[in-house]
Write a protein that holds these residues in place. Structure first.
Motif, PDB file in Angstrom:
ATOM      1  N   THR A 150      -3.070  21.321  11.456  1.00 47.70           N
ATOM      2  CA  THR A 150      -3.679  21.046  10.154  1.00 47.70           C
ATOM      3  C   THR A 150      -2.625  20.869   9.078  1.00 47.70           C
ATOM      4  O   THR A 150      -2.652  19.891   8.313  1.00 47.70           O
ATOM      5  CB  THR A 150      -4.615  22.203   9.760  1.00 47.70           C
ATOM      6  N   VAL A 151      -1.676  21.796   9.022  1.00 48.41           N
ATOM      7  CA  VAL A 151      -0.636  21.719   7.993  1.00 48.41           C
ATOM      8  C   VAL A 151       0.156  20.433   8.145  1.00 48.41           C
ATOM      9  O   VAL A 151       0.379  19.682   7.185  1.00 48.41           O
ATOM     10  CB  VAL A 151       0.291  22.953   8.065  1.00 48.41           C
ATOM     11  N   GLY A 152       0.553  20.136   9.367  1.00 46.60           N
ATOM     12  CA  GLY A 152       1.332  18.928   9.618  1.00 46.60           C
ATOM     13  C   GLY A 152       0.574  17.690   9.219  1.00 46.60           C
ATOM     14  O   GLY A 152       1.097  16.791   8.550  1.00 46.60           O
ATOM     15  N   CYS A 153      -0.678  17.649   9.632  1.00 42.55           N
ATOM     16  CA  CYS A 153      -1.497  16.474   9.351  1.00 42.55           C
ATOM     17  C   CYS A 153      -1.637  16.272   7.848  1.00 42.55           C
ATOM     18  O   CYS A 153      -1.454  15.170   7.339  1.00 42.55           O
ATOM     19  CB  CYS A 153      -2.859  16.629   9.999  1.00 42.55           C
ATOM     20  N   LEU A 154      -1.934  17.359   7.134  1.00 40.65           N
ATOM     21  CA  LEU A 154      -2.126  17.247   5.683  1.00 40.65           C
ATOM     22  C   LEU A 154      -0.841  16.807   4.999  1.00 40.65           C
ATOM     23  O   LEU A 154      -0.849  15.930   4.142  1.00 40.65           O
ATOM     24  CB  LEU A 154      -2.605  18.574   5.097  1.00 40.65           C
ATOM     25  N   LEU A 155       0.269  17.404   5.397  1.00 41.26           N
ATOM     26  CA  LEU A 155       1.541  17.085   4.755  1.00 41.26           C
ATOM     27  C   LEU A 155       1.873  15.602   4.919  1.00 41.26           C
ATOM     28  O   LEU A 155       2.140  14.887   3.944  1.00 41.26           O
ATOM     29  CB  LEU A 155       2.646  17.952   5.354  1.00 41.26           C
ATOM     30  N   PHE A 156       1.818  15.144   6.170  1.00 42.99           N
ATOM     31  CA  PHE A 156       2.215  13.760   6.419  1.00 42.99           C
ATOM     32  C   PHE A 156       1.232  12.780   5.800  1.00 42.99           C
ATOM     33  O   PHE A 156       1.623  11.731   5.296  1.00 42.99           O
ATOM     34  CB  PHE A 156       2.371  13.506   7.924  1.00 42.99           C
ATOM     35  N   SER A 157      -0.062  13.126   5.845  1.00 45.26           N
ATOM     36  CA  SER A 157      -0.992  12.149   5.263  1.00 45.26           C
ATOM     37  C   SER A 157      -0.895  12.158   3.743  1.00 45.26           C
ATOM     38  O   SER A 157      -1.133  11.134   3.116  1.00 45.26           O
ATOM     39  CB  SER A 157      -2.436  12.354   5.721  1.00 45.26           C
ATOM     40  N   LEU A 158      -0.521  13.296   3.175  1.00 47.39           N
ATOM     41  CA  LEU A 158      -0.314  13.344   1.725  1.00 47.39           C
ATOM     42  C   LEU A 158       0.821  12.395   1.351  1.00 47.39           C
ATOM     43  O   LEU A 158       0.723  11.605   0.407  1.00 47.39           O
ATOM     44  CB  LEU A 158       0.040  14.779   1.335  1.00 47.39           C
ATOM     45  N   MET A 159       1.898  12.468   2.133  1.00 46.25           N
ATOM     46  CA  MET A 159       3.034  11.587   1.871  1.00 46.25           C
ATOM     47  C   MET A 159       2.638  10.131   2.043  1.00 46.25           C
ATOM     48  O   MET A 159       2.970   9.271   1.224  1.00 46.25           O
ATOM     49  CB  MET A 159       4.196  11.924   2.805  1.00 46.25           C
ATOM     50  N   GLY A 160       1.911   9.872   3.124  1.00 47.21           N
ATOM     51  CA  GLY A 160       1.477   8.503   3.396  1.00 47.21           C
ATOM     52  C   GLY A 160       0.565   7.995   2.297  1.00 47.21           C
ATOM     53  O   GLY A 160       0.710   6.860   1.813  1.00 47.21           O
ATOM     54  N   ALA A 161      -0.361   8.844   1.870  1.00 50.02           N
ATOM     55  CA  ALA A 161      -1.322   8.437   0.844  1.00 50.02           C
ATOM     56  C   ALA A 161      -0.596   8.173  -0.472  1.00 50.02           C
ATOM     57  O   ALA A 161      -0.925   7.240  -1.205  1.00 50.02           O
ATOM     58  CB  ALA A 161      -2.388   9.516   0.675  1.00 50.02           C
ATOM     59  N   TYR A 162       0.413   8.992  -0.773  1.00 48.98           N
ATOM     60  CA  TYR A 162       1.216   8.816  -1.986  1.00 48.98           C
ATOM     61  C   TYR A 162       1.864   7.438  -1.971  1.00 48.98           C
ATOM     62  O   TYR A 162       1.842   6.711  -2.955  1.00 48.98           O
ATOM     63  CB  TYR A 162       2.271   9.917  -2.039  1.00 48.98           C
ATOM     64  N   PHE A 163       2.389   7.091  -0.831  1.00 45.35           N
ATOM     65  CA  PHE A 163       3.044   5.794  -0.656  1.00 45.35           C
ATOM     66  C   PHE A 163       2.083   4.661  -0.981  1.00 45.35           C
ATOM     67  O   PHE A 163       2.397   3.745  -1.730  1.00 45.35           O
ATOM     68  CB  PHE A 163       3.550   5.682   0.787  1.00 45.35           C
ATOM     69  N   PHE A 164       0.883   4.733  -0.437  1.00 43.85           N
ATOM     70  CA  PHE A 164      -0.068   3.644  -0.637  1.00 43.85           C
ATOM     71  C   PHE A 164      -0.668   3.662  -2.041  1.00 43.85           C
ATOM     72  O   PHE A 164      -0.952   2.625  -2.612  1.00 43.85           O
ATOM     73  CB  PHE A 164      -1.202   3.737   0.388  1.00 43.85           C
ATOM     74  N   ALA A 165      -0.873   4.869  -2.591  1.00 43.00           N
ATOM     75  CA  ALA A 165      -1.623   4.974  -3.831  1.00 43.00           C
ATOM     76  C   ALA A 165      -0.755   4.653  -5.044  1.00 43.00           C
ATOM     77  O   ALA A 165      -1.230   4.068  -6.015  1.00 43.00           O
ATOM     78  CB  ALA A 165      -2.217   6.363  -3.967  1.00 43.00           C
ATOM     79  N   ARG A 166       0.514   5.029  -5.000  1.00 44.50           N
ATOM     80  CA  ARG A 166       1.338   4.863  -6.180  1.00 44.50           C
ATOM     81  C   ARG A 166       1.941   3.470  -6.298  1.00 44.50           C
ATOM     82  O   ARG A 166       2.019   2.911  -7.363  1.00 44.50           O
ATOM     83  CB  ARG A 166       2.492   5.890  -6.176  1.00 44.50           C
ATOM     84  N   TYR A 167       2.390   2.949  -5.182  1.00 45.00           N
ATOM     85  CA  TYR A 167       3.163   1.709  -5.281  1.00 45.00           C
ATOM     86  C   TYR A 167       2.660   0.660  -4.325  1.00 45.00           C
ATOM     87  O   TYR A 167       2.032   0.954  -3.320  1.00 45.00           O
ATOM     88  CB  TYR A 167       4.645   1.977  -4.993  1.00 45.00           C
ATOM     89  N   LYS A 168       2.954  -0.560  -4.671  1.00 45.87           N
ATOM     90  CA  LYS A 168       2.665  -1.674  -3.788  1.00 45.87           C
ATOM     91  C   LYS A 168       3.991  -2.262  -3.368  1.00 45.87           C
ATOM     92  O   LYS A 168       4.579  -3.084  -4.074  1.00 45.87           O
ATOM     93  CB  LYS A 168       1.834  -2.710  -4.539  1.00 45.87           C
ATOM     94  N   LEU A 169       4.482  -1.835  -2.273  1.00 49.04           N
ATOM     95  CA  LEU A 169       5.781  -2.304  -1.792  1.00 49.04           C
ATOM     96  C   LEU A 169       5.562  -3.431  -0.799  1.00 49.04           C
ATOM     97  O   LEU A 169       4.451  -3.611  -0.291  1.00 49.04           O
ATOM     98  CB  LEU A 169       6.508  -1.156  -1.082  1.00 49.04           C
ATOM     99  N   PRO A 170       6.626  -4.171  -0.522  1.00 49.09           N
ATOM    100  CA  PRO A 170       6.516  -5.145   0.571  1.00 49.09           C
ATOM    101  C   PRO A 170       6.057  -4.422   1.841  1.00 49.09           C
ATOM    102  O   PRO A 170       6.469  -3.290   2.091  1.00 49.09           O
ATOM    103  CB  PRO A 170       7.945  -5.668   0.737  1.00 49.09           C
ATOM    104  N   PHE A 171       5.252  -5.048   2.612  1.00 53.83           N
ATOM    105  CA  PHE A 171       4.692  -4.520   3.873  1.00 53.83           C
ATOM    106  C   PHE A 171       3.568  -3.508   3.659  1.00 53.83           C
ATOM    107  O   PHE A 171       2.930  -3.101   4.611  1.00 53.83           O
ATOM    108  CB  PHE A 171       5.748  -3.892   4.782  1.00 53.83           C
TER     109      PHE A 171
END
Lengths: 315, 283, 549
Positions: free
Chosen positions: B88-109
Motif C-alpha cells: 500500500t505504501v509503495g503503491c501510494l508513493l509511486f502513484s502520487l509521484m506519477g500523478a504529480y507528473f501528469f497533473a502539474r506539467y505537460k511534458l513531451p511524451f
C-alpha cells in the motif's frame, strides 16, 4: 490544468521524469510485458518452460471448438445478469437510509453497512460455504424449520426435477442442477458496502426543497423514487454496473475455492477465468491459456465499448 | 410504506420506525456471517451440534479454540501485514509521484504515457496471470513475499494515478507558484502541498489498496510454497482443507484473522466511511 | 477527536507493520543463513493431513537429522483439494520441493519430464538395511509387493518409493452398538450387518435420535461398493479368467462384455447392483454428495454407528473418538447367504493389494542425492517400522511387524480373488463419469436397479470404447518413448563413456546392458498389452457399429 513545458525547456526540467519513472517501470514490467508476452505465446504450444513450439493459429481454432470454454460463457452470463438484479437491495437500502431524518442514524447505518468489508473476503466465503453444508449448514436447517423444504419437495414432485426429497439434505454445491442457483443465492442479501455509500453520495445532491415540492403534490413514495431519486443516482448505477459486469467476467476465485478446478458437479460452475486457470495450472498448457485469456480480453473490451456507445446516460 | 412519505428534514419523525425496522432486518441478514463466526468460535463441536444458532453461555466457552487458532493464524497475519502495508505504501508513493507528473506539467511524451496508462485500465488482470507467473519465475521471485509486495504495488498503480491526478489538478495553482518562488523543489512541493491537500483521497485509496492486498488469495496460492511464508489467503484455504473439522477452532481462526482489520476500523471508522463516500465523488 | 483516533489507528498499523516486518525479516535471515552455510535443506510435500502421518514424517526427519547433522528436512502438507493445482504450479515454476507424494497431478507425462527415475535405486540393496536380514537384497524385493506401488508400467520405471499399505475396514462405535443391540459383537457376516442396520434404524426412530447405520461420502463409498459388487462377480471372473501377465485385467473385462460373456442384464451383475443399493440405503441420505470429512464427522459425533474407510483414517479416529470402537473386515456375503450367496466363491482375498503413498524425487531438486538418501532411510526396515508405528499404518517392507493399532488392517491373504467391477480404476474416466452421474438413481429413495441400468445402458459401451482408446494411445506413446531410451542405452553400450578406471568402465557397461535388457523385456510386455488393447478396441468398435442404436 497542467502547465505545458516545451521541448526546449525540457532539458532543464528533466528531473520531472524521475517522478514517473517508478510507475513506468512497474507498469512496463508487470503489466505491459506480461500482456505482450501473452499475445506472443498464444501462438505457441508452451508449457511454461524454455521449450515452445510455434503452432500458428492452432490454439485459436481449438478455442472455436472448445465446448467447455463457450459453455462457461453461458454460466457467466447467467451470473452477470443475476448480479445486475443483485444491485437492487443496495439501491433500496441506500434510499431507505437517505430518507431517514436523523443524521446520527444515517451515520451509524453507514458504519454498519461498511462493517462487512473488514472481514477478509475469504472468511466470508468459507462461512457461506459452511452455510451451504448439507448436514450442518444453516440454509438447510432454515428450509426445514420454515417448511420451505416441504414446498420445494412438492414442487419437485410436480415438475419432476429429482432434486429435492423429503428427509434428504439438499446438497447445494453437490448437485449439478443446484450449482448456479447456489452461486446466485450466494451473499444474500447482496449488499455491496461501497455501492451503498456511492449511491448515498448521489442521493445527497437532492435538495430538501424538491422533496417538499413533491410532498405538496402528494407524490407517492415509489413515484418519488422513480422520478427524483433514481435519475440522480443513474450515473452511479451505470458505473457500478459496468464495473460489476467486467468484474464478474473476470472472476473465478469463488468458483475455484467452492467447486474446485473442474467447476464442480457436471462442470456447471465453470467460468471462463477458471477454465483459463485450469488449462494453465492444472493441465500445464500455458500457450493455450494465453490464447484463452486473449479471447476473454477481446470480449471484455467489446462489451466495454458497446456500453460506452449505447448505454451512456447523460449527467 | 407510510414512512417513505416523510421528507428528510431536521427534527425527529414519528413514523420512521418502519424504515428503521427494514434497515435493521437487512443489516441483520448481512451481518449474519459475522455473528455466526463469533458465536461458533466459542464452542466445541459437541456444543455446536447441540446448539448451532445461539451463543453459548460464557461459562462453557472453549478458550482453547482461540489459543489454538492464534498459533495457526499468527504467522499468516504477520506475513499479510508486511505484504499489505508495504504494497500500500509503495503503491501510494509511486502513484502520487506519477500523478504529480501528469497533473502539474505537460511534458513531451506525457500524452503518450497517459494514453498508455489508460489503456491498461481496460485490460483485465486475468489475462496476465500466466505470463506474470513465468516472469516471476525468471526473476527468481517465486516463493517469496517480495513478489506479492511488488505485484500489490504494480496492481493498484493505474487506478490510483487516475484518481490522484484529478485531485492534484484541483489544488490552486498559487500554492505551487508561491512555493516555487521560495525555491522549493518538486519533491518538497509534493510532500508539503500535495500530500496535506489530498489527505482524504489518499486515505481512501490506501484503505482500498490495503483491502485488496489483504483479501488476495489467487496470487499467493500460485506463488508461495513454504508454509512459513503463507499469507492469510493461502493459510485459510489450507485450514479449510483439513480432514477433521473443528468448527470452533476454524471460526476462531477466521475471527483472529479479521481482528487487525477490526481494530483498524474501530480507530478510523469516520475516515473509513467518509473517505469511501467522498472518494468517488470526483472520480 | 477524530484526528486523535486516526492517529492512533495509523500508529497501530505502523506498530503492527514494524513488529511483523521484524518477525519476517528475522525468519528470512535465519533461513538464508541456514541455506547458505551449513545446512542442506530438503522439503517433502504430501497431502496426508492426518495427524499421525504428519507426526511420522516429522519423527523420521528428526531421526535422519541426527544421523546427518548437516541436513534439515521439513514437510509441507497441502490439502488434496488443491494438491493437483499446487503441484502443477510448483513443477512448472521450478520451485517444486525435493520430495513429492505421487498421485494427484503426477501423470506419466509429468513423471517423465519432472521427476527422477528411481529404477536404479530399486535394483540396488538399501544401504540403510545394513546389518539386517535384508542387507543384500535389492530395494524393490525388500517390499512385500515388489514396490509395485512406485512402479509405472506405462513408463517401465520406478518413480516412487512406497511406505505403507492401505486396506479398507469397517469401524464400529461399540458404545452405540451395545445400546442398540445389547452386545459388543461386531457383525461378522452380511446378514448380521443388515440386521444391525435395521435395528439401528428402528432404535433411531424409537428414541428419535439422529443415528444412521453407516456414515459415508463420495470419497468413502466407492471402496465399499466395489468390494460388495465384486463379491457377486467372483464366479464369472473365474470363468473369464485373468489374461496372463497383462497388468490391467480391466481390458479383459471389457472384452468379455463385448463378447457377451456378461452384460448389464446378467443375473450376477444385477445381484451386485441390488447389493450396492441395499448397502447404500443404510447410509445417510445424499451421501454421494458428502465429502470425506462429512463422513468422519458423523462417526466422530456419534451420529453414525459405523463408517467404512481406509486405514489412513485410523489415526484420526483414534485421536478424536471419545467412545469405544472396534475395527473389522467388511462383511461381504458368504457362500451360504440365502440372498446373495449363489454368485459368491468365498471370502475376498486382499493378496493383490499394492503398497501406497509413493514418494518421488523431483528433477528440480538441488540435492537429489540427499533426497534419495532420505527416501532410502524411510524405506529401510527400521525406517518403515518407525514410520508405521507412529502413523499407525501398515508397513510395506518385509519382516516388519505392524503396530498394535495397525493389526486390524493387516492384509487378509486367505480367500478368493475378487470379481471384476464396472469401473476398475481411475483410468476409466468416461465410464466413471457415466456411472457417477447416474448413481442417484441407484441409491435414492425412489430409484431402483432397473432404472439405474436403463440410464447408463445407452452410453455404456461407448464410454468403455473412449476409455480404451485413450489407454491405447497412452501405451503407444510409451512405446515410442522406449525407442528413444533404447537407442540411448545401446549407444552407451557400444561406446562407453571415457573413464580412467577400467573397473568403473566395466560397471557402467554392465549397468547399460542391464538397462537394455530391462527395456527390451518391458517393451515386449508393453507391446503385447498395447496390441491386446487394440484387439479389444476393434472388437468393441465392430459391436458398436453393428448394434442398432
Amino acid at each position: 490544468m497542467p502547465t505545458t513545458i516545451s521541448k526546449k525547456k525540457v532539458l532543464k526540467e528533466w528531473k520531472l521524469y524521475l517522478f514517473i519513472l517508478p510507475s513506468f517501470l512497474f507498469i512496463g514490467l508487470f503489466a505491459y510485458y506480461p500482456a505482450l508476452s501473452a499475445v506472443y505465446h498464444s501462438f505457441f504450444s508452451w508449457s511454461g518452460g524454455d521449450t515452445k513450439e510455434f503452432i500458428g493459429l492452432d490454439n485459436f481454432s481449438r478455442i472455436l471448438g472448445d465446448t467447455v470454454f463457450w459453455g462457461s460463457f453461458a454460466t457467466i452470463s447467467v451470473l452477470a445478469i443475476a448480479n445486475v438484479f443483485k444491485m437492487i437491495p443496495s439501491i433500496f437500502l441506500a434510499v431507505l437510509i437517505h430518507r431517514l431524518s436523523s443524521e446520527r442514524w444515517q451515520y451509524w447505518y453507514r458504519v454498519l453497512v461498511v462493517l462487512p468489508m473488514i472481514v477478509p473476503s475469504l472468511v466470508t466465503l468459507f462461512i457461506w460455504k459452511f452455510f451451504y453444508d448439507p448436514n450442518f449448514g444453516i440454509l438447510n436447517q432454515f428450509l426445514d424449520a420454515t417448511g420451505i423444504k416441504t414446498l420445494l419437495v412438492g414442487l419437485d414432485h410436480f415438475f419432476h426435477w429429482d432434486i429435492f426429497f423429503q428427509n434428504v439434505p439438499v446438497a447445494w454445491l453437490g448437485e449439478s442442477a443446484l450449482v448456479i442457483p447456489a452461486l446466485i443465492l450466494w451473499g444474500f442479501p447482496w449488499i455491496g458496502s461501497v455501492s451503498v455509500l456511492v449511491f448515498l453520495v448521489g442521493l445527497q445532491s437532492i435538495g430538501s426543497q424538491i422533496y417538499e415540492a413533491a410532498e405538496l403534490d402528494g407524490v407517492s413514495s415509489f413515484q418519488k423514487f422513480l422520478y427524483i431519486e433514481f435519475p440522480l443516482i443513474m450515473t452511479q448505477v451505470r458505473v457500478t454496473l459496468v464495473l460489476l459486469i467486467i468484474g464478474t467476467l473476470q472472476s473465478y476465485g469463488l468458483q475455484f475455492l467452492l467447486l474446485g478446478e473442474n467447476g464442480g458437479p457436471g462442470g456447471r460452475g465453470m467460468v471462463p477465468g477458471l477454465w483459463m486457470f485450469n488449462r494453465a495450472f492444472i493441465a500445464g498448457e500455458f500457450g493455450y491459456a494465453c490464447a484463452l485469456g486473449l479471447c476473454l480480453f477481446v470480449i471484455i473490451l467489446l462489451l466495454t465499448s458497446l456500453n460506452n456507445k449505447y448505454v451512456r446516460v447523460d449527467k | 410504506m407510510n414512512s417513505f412519505d416523510t421528507p428528510p428534514s431536521p427534527g425527529p419523525k414519528k413514523n420512521e420506525w418502519l424504515s428503521h425496522l427494514v434497515i435493521w432486518a437487512i443489516l441483520a441478514v448481512e451481518l449474519l456471517p459475522f455473528y455466526m463466526m463469533v458465536q461458533i468460535s466459542q464452542k466445541d463441536n459437541l456444543l455446536f451440534l447441540e446448539n448451532p444458532w445461539l451463543p453459548a453461555s460464557p461459562s462453557s466457552w472453549v478458550w482453547e479454540n482461540y489459543a489454538h487458532a492464534f498459533r495457526i493464524v499468527f504467522p499468516y497475519v504477520a506475513n499479510s501485514i508486511v505484504v499489505a502495508v508495504a504494497a500500500t505504501v509503495g503503491c501510494l508513493l509511486f502513484s502520487l509521484m506519477g500523478a504529480y507528473f501528469f497533473a502539474r506539467y505537460k511534458l513531451p511524451f506525457s500524452n503518450i504515457l497517459w494514453a498508455g496508462f489508460l489503456t491498461l485500465m481496460l485490460m483485465p488482470a486475468i489475462t496476465n496471470i500466466v505470463p506474470l507467473f513465468v516472469l516471476l519465475k525468471q526473476l527468481h521471485l517465486l516463493n517469496s513475499l517480495y513478489a506479492l509486495i511488488i505485484l500489490g504495488m504494480a496492481g493498484g498503480q493505474i487506478f490510483c494515478i487516475y484518481m490522484l491526478r484529478n485531485f492534484i489538478e484541483e489544488i490552486p495553482k498559487d500554492l505551487f507558484e508561491a512555493a516555487e518562488i521560495d525555491g522549493a523543489s518538486h519533491w518538497l512541493q509534493l510532500t508539503h502541498i500535495v500530500i496535506p491537500m489530498c489527505g482524504s483521497i489518499l486515505a481512501t485509496l490506501g484503505i482500498l489498496q490495503f483491502l485488496s492486498s489483504w483479501n488476495d488469495f489467487l496470487m499467493p496460492l500460485v506463488i508461495l510454497r513454504d508454509p512459513e511464508l503463507y499469507t492469510i489467503g493461502v493459510g485459510l484455504i489450507y485450514l479449510d482443507g483439513e480432514y477433521v473439522k473443528h468448527w470452533g477452532e476454524i471460526m476462531a481462526a477466521f475471527l483472529l484473522s479479521s481482528l487487525p482489520m477490526i481494530v483498524l476500523f474501530l480507530f478510523s471508522m469516520k475516515l473509513f466511511v467518509r473517505g469511501l463516500s467522498q472518494g468517488f465523488l470526483k472520480g | 477527536m477524530e484526528r486523535i483516533f486516526n492517529a492512533i489507528g495509523l500508529g497501530l498499523v505502523a506498530l503492527a507493520f514494524v513488529a511483523s516486518l521484524g518477525r519476517v525479516a528475522y525468519l528470512n535471515w535465519n533461513k538464508a543463513a541456514e541455506e547458505s552455510t551449513k545446512y542442506t535443506h530438503i522439503r517433502l510435500a504430501h497431502w496426508q493431513l492426518e495427524r499421525g502421518i504428519r507426526n511420522a514424517f516429522d519423527e523420521a526427519a528428526r531421526e535422519y537429522e541426527k544421523l546427518h547433522p548437516d541436513v534439515r528436512i521439513s514437510q509441507i502438507a497441502i490439502p488434496d483439494r488443491v494438491y493437483t493445482n499446487w503441484l502443477t504450479t510448483q513443477l512448472l515454476g521450478g520451485t517444486a520441493p525435493d520430495i513429492v507424494e505421487l498421485g494427484f497431478g503426477s501423470s506419466e507425462d509429468r513423471l517423465a519430464k519432472h521427476f527422477l527415475s528411481l529404477t536404479s535405486l530399486a535394483n540396488r540393496p538399501n544401504p540403510y538395511n545394513k546389518g539386517t536380514n535384508l542387507e543384500n537384497i535389492p530395494l524393490q524385493n525388500t517390499f512385500y509387493d515388489g514396490m509395485m506401488g512406485g512402479f509405472y508400467p506405462g513408463l517401465m520405471e520406478f518413480y516412487g518409493i512406497t511406505l505403507t499399505t492401505n486396506t479398507i475396514r469397517m469401524f464400529v462405535n461399540l458404545d452405540l452398538l451395545k445400546e442398540i443391540t445389547g452386545s459388543d459383537s461386531i457383525p461378522a457376516d452380511y446378514q448380521e450387518l443388515i440386521s444391525v442396520c435395521e435395528k439401528t434404524r428402528r432404535f433411531a426412530k424409537k428414541f428419535s435420535r439422529p443415528i444412521i447405520p453407516i456414515a459415508s461420502s463420495r470419497y468413502n463409498a466407492p471402496y465399499l461398493m466395489n468390494r460388495f459388487f465384486s463379491s457377486q462377480t467372483q464366479k464369472q471372473t473365474k470363468k473369464i479368467g485373468p489374461p496372463g501377465d497383462f497388468p490391467q485385467n480391466a481390458a479383459r473385462t471389457v472384452e468379455a462384455f463385448v463378447d457377451n460373456a456378461w452384460s448389464l442384464d446378467s443375473p450376477d451383475v444385477r445381484s451386485g447392483l441390488e447389493l450396492m443399493r441395499k448397502i447404500g440405503r443404510e447410509m445417510q441420505p445424499g451421501f454421494m454428495q458428502g465429502t470425506r470429512d462429512d463422513a468422519l464427522f458423523y462417526f466422530i459425533q456419534k451420529r453414525a454407528l459405523m463408517i467404512t474407510t481406509g486405514s489412513w483414517d485410523s489415526s484420526n479416529i483414534s485421536s478424536l473418538a471419545n467412545f469405544r470402537y472396534g475395527i473389522a473386515p467388511i462383511p461381504t456375503p458368504s457362500k451360504n447367504d440365502p440372498e446373495f450367496g449363489p454368485y459368491v466363491l468365498g471370502t475376498i482375498s486382499e493378496a493383490a493389494t499394492i503398497s501406497g503413498m509413493g514418494l518421488g524425487v523431483t528433477a528440480s531438486s538441488k540435492h537429489p542425492e540427499t533426497a534419495k538418501d532420505f527416501l532410502l532411510f524411510l524405506a529401510s526396515k527400521t525406517g518403515d517400522q518407525r514410520f508405521a508405528d507412529t502413523s499407525k499404518l501398515l508397513p510395506a517392507v518385509m519382516d516388519t511387524t505392524p503396530s498394535q493399532a495397525a493389526k486390524p488392517f493387516q492384509i487378509n491373504e486367505e480367500g478368493y480373488p475378487p470379481g471384476f467391477n464396472l469401473v476398475a480404476s481411475s483410468d476409466w474416466a468416461d465410464t466413471s463419469r457415466i456411472l457417477n452421474n447416474s448413481y442417484f438413481k441407484l441409491f435414492s429413495h425412489g430409484g431402483n436397479v432397473q432404472e439405474f441400468v436403463d440410464t447408463i445402458r445407452p452410453d455404456f459401451l461407448t464410454a468403455y470404447g473412449t476409455d480404451l482408446a485413450r489407454m491405447y494411445s497412452a501405451r503407444k506413446r510409451a512405446s515410442q518413448r522406449f525407442d528413444v531410451k533404447l537407442a540411448a542405452d545401446i549407444q552407451l553400450l557400444s561406446c562407453p563413456p571415457p573413464t580412467n578406471s577400467p573397473a568403473e568402465r566395466e560397471t557402467k557397461t554392465r549397468e547399460a546392458k542391464e538397462k537394455v535388457d530391462l527395456v527390451l523385456s518391458s517393451l515386449n510386455g508393453n507391446d503385447r498389452s498395447t496390441y491386446y488393447l487394440r484387439e479389444v478396441g476393434e472388437k468393441l468398435q465392430n459391436k458398436l457399429l453393428s448394434s442398432p442404436r
